[in-house]
Design an enzyme around this catalytic site. Structure first.
Site: not given
Ligand code: GDP
Ligand code: IMO
Ligand code: MG
Length: 433
Positions: A21, A24, A48-49, A233
């Site tokens: 988080d 990225k 979750g991007h 990650q």
């Protein structure tokens, strides 16, 4: 070639340098405007991007990608889900449908490795069963079935994308056997035939998407196309290098990115580490610079530190040099994107964790042993804040002098150039230097 491609090269890797988080998705979205293909190399829908598209906070549209690479919003570019990923197809289809609603077509632009493993609903069920069984030793997973799917893969009983698209009967038989084995082991009841039928439609839906993506990428490199490998990650969640066992089940570091898409390491020109201007962690596990006080709450509040996948609050702490030094070491970082500098604008004083002491001695390398990591004494330096809005700064020189000093001090401490500085969520809020 434009300046960013000149700076970074033809094939680049973006990795998280802390506990995920870090931001990225935002840099990948920006860089993919110049890179021909963006490829995810590991993980699954545990990621979750987040990307904000638009010129003002009011009209910015938010996208969160869990499986689809963050380059997908650039309509003339291709995306790849590599062999190192684990794919829950119903989640992927939801994401594709979400994009269709926004008039973003994936047809002919999204390719999935025939070697990528599948996550089924029962992997998610097993994830929950295993977490419950661990009690207060739980990892705090995203419950997306990641660990159980990678376990099947390394146990050599996994089912791959190519199994689904190369003859349905053989796929159905493999799935049947796999479910039976797991039912026996974990004692749950599953409607096997219903699950199998669901995948008939899915196989049709995937028509043309499942290919040998390693061949595709290597061929593209030969043609001079540019490739961006998007890690998921973060370094300290890596199965080998992270704070084991409080890690994910894949290789999240730069070396893993090559393995996870099937290209040789000598093809890579740059490794960009995404580094938040402070530190966060979601889930369990040690966190030496964690702030369990008003400053921690302030970081969480201003930074909007809630998981993009599970909504869980992220634990927050000061910037930690040993954490990032270790990421520089195991990834061979050549460049850094410092993100969320704007979140620190309301702090009068900002601290940086500079070293870990253990039993009176400085630790020279990042400890593998979690008992040691939990008991290190952290030494900090303190820097003055800047108490000024920086969200509209377009160049490094436009930043207040104390913000410049903070960035330069981190650059000096970790020894890698900070070429990108995030000052807000939007695409245009990224200083390039
Ligand atoms: P990822 O998983 O590494 O892609 O990061 P996430 O999307 O899970 O979390 C990063 C969050 O920070 C997202 O909500 C981003 O929109 C946001 N973000 C990224 N860069 C910046 C920045 O420079 N400033 C601010 N304020 N927010 C940012
Ligand atoms: P992105 O790509 C932050 C964490 C979970 C848990 C541990 C294991 O958005 O940075 P898993 O479900 O993978 O078995 O959970 O890893 N985790 C993440 N934390 N960002 C992520 O992804 C994460 N993916 C997994 O919270 O501690
Ligand atoms: Mg995330």
């Amino acid at each position: 070639m434009t300046s960013i491609k000149n700076l970074l090269g033809q094939v680049i890797i973006v990795v998280g340098a802390q506990w995920g988080d870090e931001g990225k998705g935002k840099l990948v979205d920006i860089l993919s405007q110049e890179y021909d293909i963006t490829a995810r190399s590991a993980g699954g829908a545990n990621a979750g991007h987040t990307i904000y598209v638009g010129n003002t906070d009011e009209d910015a549209k938010k996208f969160v990608f869990h499986l689809i690479p963050s380059g997908m919003l650039n309509e003339d570019k291709e995306c790849v889900i590599g062999s190192g990923c684990v794919v829950h197809l119903p989640t992927l289809i939801d994401e594709i449908e979400m994009l269709k609603k926004e008039n973003v077509s994936v047809k002919g632009r999204l390719f999935i490795s025939d070697r990528a493993h599948l996550i089924f609903d029962y992997h998610q069920l097993i994830d929950r069963i295993q977490e419950e069984a661990k009690g207060d030793q739980k990892v705090g997973t995203t419950n997306r079935g990641i660990g159980p799917a990678y376990t099947d893969k390394s146990n050599r009983i996994g089912i791959r994308m190519g199994d689904l698209t190369n003859g349905f009967e053989a796929f159905a038989e493999k799935l049947r056997r796999n479910i039976e084995k797991h039912q026996e082991r974990y004692g749950f009841n599953y409607d096997i035939e219903k699950e199998i039928n669901k995948y008939k439609d899915i196989a049709d839906f995937l028509d043309g998407m499942v290919v040998d993506t390693s061949y595709h990428l290597n061929d593209a490199i030969k043609q001079g196309k540019t490739i961006l490998l998007e890690g998921a990650q973060g370094t300290h969640l890596d199965l080998d290098s992270g704070t084991y066992p409080f890690v994910t089940s894949s290789s999240t570091i730069a070396g893993g990115a090559c393995a996870g898409v099937g290209i040789g390491p000598k093809k890579v020109d740059s490794v960009i580490g995404i580094v938040k201007a402070y530190t966060t962690r979601v889930g369990e596990g040690p966190f030496p610079s964690e702030l369990e006080d008003a400053n921690g709450e302030k970081l969480q509040d201003i930074g909007g530190e809630y998981g993009a996948t599970t909504g869980r609050p992220r634990r927050c702490g000061w910037f930690d040099v040993p954490v990032v030094d270790y990421a520089v070491q195991v990834n061979g970082l050549t460049s850094i994107n410092l993100t969320k500098l704007d979140v620190l604008s309301e702090f009068d004083k900002i601290r940086i964790a500079v070293k870990y002491m253990y039993k009176g001695e400085e630790l020279k390398s990042f400890p593998a042993n979690l008992d040691i990591l939990e008991n290190v004494e952290v030494e900090y330096i303190e820097m003055p804040g800047w108490n000024e809005d920086i969200t509209e700064a377009k160049t490094f020189d436009e930043l207040p002098i104390n913000a410049q000093k903070y960035v330069l001090e981190i650059e000096r401490l970790v020894g890698v150039p900070i070429n990108f500085i995030g000052v807000g969520m939007r695409r245009d809020q990224m200083i390039v230097r």
